[in-house]
Design a protein around this motif. Structure first.
Motif, PDB file in Angstrom:
ATOM      1  N   VAL A 166      32.329   6.170   7.589  1.00  0.00           N
ATOM      2  CA  VAL A 166      33.023   5.588   8.746  1.00  0.00           C
ATOM      3  C   VAL A 166      32.005   5.321   9.849  1.00  0.00           C
ATOM      4  CG1 VAL A 166      34.741   5.932  10.562  1.00  0.00           C
ATOM      5  CG2 VAL A 166      35.215   6.771   8.266  1.00  0.00           C
ATOM      6  N   ILE A 167      32.135   4.149  10.462  1.00  0.00           N
ATOM      7  CA  ILE A 167      31.371   3.844  11.676  1.00  0.00           C
ATOM      8  C   ILE A 167      32.378   3.716  12.810  1.00  0.00           C
ATOM      9  CG2 ILE A 167      29.910   2.157  12.863  1.00  0.00           C
ATOM     10  CD1 ILE A 167      28.740   1.413  10.137  1.00  0.00           C
ATOM     11  N   ILE A 168      32.252   4.598  13.799  1.00  0.00           N
ATOM     12  CA  ILE A 168      33.122   4.545  14.971  1.00  0.00           C
ATOM     13  C   ILE A 168      32.457   3.634  15.995  1.00  0.00           C
ATOM     14  CG2 ILE A 168      34.334   5.861  16.742  1.00  0.00           C
ATOM     15  CD1 ILE A 168      35.142   6.782  13.993  1.00  0.00           C
ATOM     16  N   PRO A 169      33.050   2.488  16.315  1.00  0.00           N
ATOM     17  CA  PRO A 169      32.385   1.545  17.234  1.00  0.00           C
ATOM     18  C   PRO A 169      32.230   2.134  18.642  1.00  0.00           C
ATOM     19  CG  PRO A 169      34.642   0.853  16.781  1.00  0.00           C
ATOM     20  CD  PRO A 169      34.353   1.981  15.845  1.00  0.00           C
ATOM     21  N   ASN A 170      31.288   1.598  19.381  1.00  0.00           N
ATOM     22  CA  ASN A 170      30.967   2.133  20.704  1.00  0.00           C
ATOM     23  C   ASN A 170      32.084   1.933  21.732  1.00  0.00           C
ATOM     24  OD1 ASN A 170      28.481   3.098  19.893  1.00  0.00           O
ATOM     25  ND2 ASN A 170      27.409   1.207  20.422  1.00  0.00           N
ATOM     26  N   SER A 171      33.081   1.155  21.384  1.00  0.00           N
ATOM     27  CA  SER A 171      34.231   0.940  22.265  1.00  0.00           C
ATOM     28  C   SER A 171      35.174   2.149  22.281  1.00  0.00           C
ATOM     29  CB  SER A 171      35.013  -0.295  21.816  1.00  0.00           C
ATOM     30  OG  SER A 171      35.364  -0.185  20.435  1.00  0.00           O
ATOM     31  N   VAL A 172      35.076   3.022  21.279  1.00  0.00           N
ATOM     32  CA  VAL A 172      35.998   4.157  21.151  1.00  0.00           C
ATOM     33  C   VAL A 172      35.618   5.268  22.127  1.00  0.00           C
ATOM     34  CG1 VAL A 172      36.831   5.995  19.618  1.00  0.00           C
ATOM     35  CG2 VAL A 172      36.600   3.664  18.760  1.00  0.00           C
ATOM     36  N   THR A 173      36.600   5.680  22.943  1.00  0.00           N
ATOM     37  CA  THR A 173      36.391   6.761  23.913  1.00  0.00           C
ATOM     38  C   THR A 173      37.138   8.036  23.544  1.00  0.00           C
ATOM     39  OG1 THR A 173      38.245   5.970  25.276  1.00  0.00           O
ATOM     40  CG2 THR A 173      36.052   5.114  25.799  1.00  0.00           C
ATOM     41  N   HIS A 174      38.123   7.927  22.649  1.00  0.00           N
ATOM     42  CA  HIS A 174      38.996   9.069  22.358  1.00  0.00           C
ATOM     43  C   HIS A 174      39.213   9.204  20.852  1.00  0.00           C
ATOM     44  CE1 HIS A 174      42.570  11.740  23.247  1.00  0.00           C
ATOM     45  NE2 HIS A 174      42.897  11.317  22.039  1.00  0.00           N
ATOM     46  N   ILE A 175      38.856  10.369  20.313  1.00  0.00           N
ATOM     47  CA  ILE A 175      39.166  10.728  18.933  1.00  0.00           C
ATOM     48  C   ILE A 175      40.034  11.982  18.997  1.00  0.00           C
ATOM     49  CG2 ILE A 175      38.261  11.561  16.720  1.00  0.00           C
ATOM     50  CD1 ILE A 175      35.762   9.913  17.206  1.00  0.00           C
ATOM     51  N   GLY A 176      41.261  11.873  18.535  1.00  0.00           N
ATOM     52  CA  GLY A 176      42.213  12.967  18.651  1.00  0.00           C
ATOM     53  C   GLY A 176      41.961  14.113  17.684  1.00  0.00           C
ATOM     54  N   SER A 177      42.832  15.085  17.712  1.00  0.00           N
ATOM     55  CA  SER A 177      42.737  16.247  16.820  1.00  0.00           C
ATOM     56  C   SER A 177      43.028  15.844  15.380  1.00  0.00           C
ATOM     57  CB  SER A 177      43.746  17.316  17.255  1.00  0.00           C
ATOM     58  OG  SER A 177      43.497  17.740  18.571  1.00  0.00           O
ATOM     59  N   ARG A 178      42.281  16.452  14.460  1.00  0.00           N
ATOM     60  CA  ARG A 178      42.533  16.324  13.013  1.00  0.00           C
ATOM     61  C   ARG A 178      42.424  14.889  12.498  1.00  0.00           C
ATOM     62  NH1 ARG A 178      46.396  18.958  15.450  1.00  0.00           N
ATOM     63  NH2 ARG A 178      47.826  17.214  15.140  1.00  0.00           N
ATOM     64  N   VAL A 179      41.726  14.034  13.227  1.00  0.00           N
ATOM     65  CA  VAL A 179      41.657  12.619  12.833  1.00  0.00           C
ATOM     66  C   VAL A 179      41.131  12.447  11.413  1.00  0.00           C
ATOM     67  CG1 VAL A 179      40.480  10.424  13.255  1.00  0.00           C
ATOM     68  CG2 VAL A 179      41.586  11.618  15.130  1.00  0.00           C
ATOM     69  N   PHE A 180      40.078  13.187  11.054  1.00  0.00           N
ATOM     70  CA  PHE A 180      39.506  13.104   9.709  1.00  0.00           C
ATOM     71  C   PHE A 180      39.621  14.447   8.973  1.00  0.00           C
ATOM     72  CE2 PHE A 180      37.285   9.832  12.196  1.00  0.00           C
ATOM     73  CZ  PHE A 180      37.537   8.713  11.407  1.00  0.00           C
ATOM     74  N   LEU A 181      40.572  15.251   9.349  1.00  0.00           N
ATOM     75  CA  LEU A 181      40.778  16.553   8.699  1.00  0.00           C
ATOM     76  C   LEU A 181      41.032  16.367   7.207  1.00  0.00           C
ATOM     77  CD1 LEU A 181      41.309  19.660   8.919  1.00  0.00           C
ATOM     78  CD2 LEU A 181      43.718  19.077   9.305  1.00  0.00           C
ATOM     79  N   ASP A 182      40.307  17.153   6.403  1.00  0.00           N
ATOM     80  CA  ASP A 182      40.466  17.145   4.942  1.00  0.00           C
ATOM     81  C   ASP A 182      40.195  15.781   4.306  1.00  0.00           C
ATOM     82  OD1 ASP A 182      41.011  19.842   4.858  1.00  0.00           O
ATOM     83  OD2 ASP A 182      43.178  19.578   4.980  1.00  0.00           O
ATOM     84  N   CYS A 183      39.317  15.003   4.961  1.00  0.00           N
ATOM     85  CA  CYS A 183      38.748  13.818   4.290  1.00  0.00           C
ATOM     86  C   CYS A 183      37.579  14.360   3.474  1.00  0.00           C
ATOM     87  CB  CYS A 183      38.304  12.778   5.311  1.00  0.00           C
ATOM     88  SG  CYS A 183      39.676  11.992   6.181  1.00  0.00           S
ATOM     89  N   SER A 184      37.904  14.897   2.337  1.00  0.00           N
ATOM     90  CA  SER A 184      36.992  15.779   1.597  1.00  0.00           C
ATOM     91  C   SER A 184      35.751  15.085   1.058  1.00  0.00           C
ATOM     92  CB  SER A 184      37.745  16.464   0.457  1.00  0.00           C
ATOM     93  OG  SER A 184      38.402  15.509  -0.353  1.00  0.00           O
ATOM     94  N   ASN A 185      35.733  13.739   1.020  1.00  0.00           N
ATOM     95  CA  ASN A 185      34.555  13.010   0.554  1.00  0.00           C
ATOM     96  C   ASN A 185      33.797  12.311   1.669  1.00  0.00           C
ATOM     97  OD1 ASN A 185      34.293  13.216  -2.447  1.00  0.00           O
ATOM     98  ND2 ASN A 185      36.425  12.560  -2.358  1.00  0.00           N
ATOM     99  N   LEU A 186      34.218  12.520   2.899  1.00  0.00           N
ATOM    100  CA  LEU A 186      33.535  11.874   4.019  1.00  0.00           C
ATOM    101  C   LEU A 186      32.163  12.512   4.240  1.00  0.00           C
ATOM    102  CD1 LEU A 186      33.720   9.780   6.295  1.00  0.00           C
ATOM    103  CD2 LEU A 186      34.740  11.557   7.743  1.00  0.00           C
ATOM    104  N   SER A 187      31.127  11.728   3.979  1.00  0.00           N
ATOM    105  CA  SER A 187      29.766  12.259   4.072  1.00  0.00           C
ATOM    106  C   SER A 187      28.885  11.465   5.028  1.00  0.00           C
ATOM    107  CB  SER A 187      29.105  12.293   2.692  1.00  0.00           C
ATOM    108  OG  SER A 187      29.075  10.993   2.128  1.00  0.00           O
ATOM    109  N   SER A 188      29.377  10.307   5.490  1.00  0.00           N
ATOM    110  CA  SER A 188      28.576   9.472   6.382  1.00  0.00           C
ATOM    111  C   SER A 188      29.420   9.061   7.586  1.00  0.00           C
ATOM    112  CB  SER A 188      28.078   8.232   5.633  1.00  0.00           C
ATOM    113  OG  SER A 188      27.401   7.343   6.501  1.00  0.00           O
ATOM    114  N   LEU A 189      28.908   9.327   8.769  1.00  0.00           N
ATOM    115  CA  LEU A 189      29.654   9.031   9.989  1.00  0.00           C
ATOM    116  C   LEU A 189      28.701   8.641  11.100  1.00  0.00           C
ATOM    117  CD1 LEU A 189      32.423   9.213  11.598  1.00  0.00           C
ATOM    118  CD2 LEU A 189      31.654  11.498  12.247  1.00  0.00           C
ATOM    119  N   LYS A 190      29.031   7.542  11.792  1.00  0.00           N
ATOM    120  CA  LYS A 190      28.302   7.162  12.997  1.00  0.00           C
ATOM    121  C   LYS A 190      29.295   7.187  14.146  1.00  0.00           C
ATOM    122  CE  LYS A 190      25.420   3.621  15.139  1.00  0.00           C
ATOM    123  NZ  LYS A 190      24.830   2.261  15.020  1.00  0.00           N
TER     124      LYS A 190
END
Length: 211
Positions: A166-190
């Motif tokens: 996942v790439i979170i664009p620079n426009s994002v100011t708010h990421i809530g609780s549990r947004v990616f909770l138990d995304c068990s294969n998520l290994s790359s994040l910006k």
């Protein structure tokens, strides 16, 4: 109601709430005369496979396709500005969706438990992804978030076990609780450089080692 095929006449301008709820529809044709479709109008039409909603429709209600178990594809009208709550909740065979260009918000649980959903096209107008919008969309391996996005609410992508980057664009100011909770294969994040808030357990249960 045992109606396998329905052609709505051009004299109809509004399809009311629960109009065809639980009908045994396989196909339905909606004419350009229709401007609004009420909530749950096609909910639990378990045999409905595909549907195209014309651009004349400017309003679609929540739960419209709730638990349409055989639904694989839908053409949404370009006239709508939001994806209503629970629009495709529990549509396990829905494989892809193109969100129209004027949409600014995906409301809560819109794609909740769409386990086969693997392709989502988001418009550059989108500003908000609400809570549980893509909860448990197991087949979603990647998603491109537009530069217009500012808020990702609680549990928006929770339990998307196939999501790996996942790439979170620079426009994002708010990421809530549990947004990616138990995304068990998520290994790359910006992450966005404009973030002001990251909620609890936002990345708990992922494979992330470096952010």
């Amino acid at each position: 109601i045992n109606l396998s095929e329905v052609n709505i006449p051009s004299s109809v301008s509004i399809i009311g709430a629960t109009a065809f709820c639980k009908a045994r529809l396989k196909s339905i044709t909606i004419p350009d005369s229709v401007s609004a479709i009420g909530e749950s109008a096609f909910a639990q039409c378990t045999g409905l496979e595909t549907i195209s909603i014309p651009d004349s429709v400017t309003y679609i209600g929540s739960n419209l396709f709730f638990s349409c178990f055989d639904l694989t594809s839908v053409e949404l009208p370009n006239s709508i500005t939001s994806i209503p709550a629970c629009l495709f909740k529990n549509c396990p065979e829905l494989k892809s969706i193109v969100i129209p260009d004027k949409v600014t918000i995906i409301e809560p649980s819109a794609f909740f438990c769409c386990g086969s959903l693997n392709t989502v096209s988001l418009p550059n107008s989108l500003t908000t992804i609400c809570r549980e919008a893509f909860y448990a969309c197991h087949s979603l391996s990647s998603i491109t978030l537009p530069d217009s996005l500012s808020v990702i609410e609680d549990s928006a992508f929770e339990a998307c076990s196939g999501l790996n980057s996942v790439i979170i664009p620079n426009s994002v100011t708010h990421i809530g609780s549990r947004v990616f909770l138990d995304c068990s294969n998520l290994s790359s994040l910006k992450l966005s450089t404009s973030l002001q808030y990251v909620g609890k357990s936002a990345f708990k249960g992922t494979k992330l080692s470096i952010i």
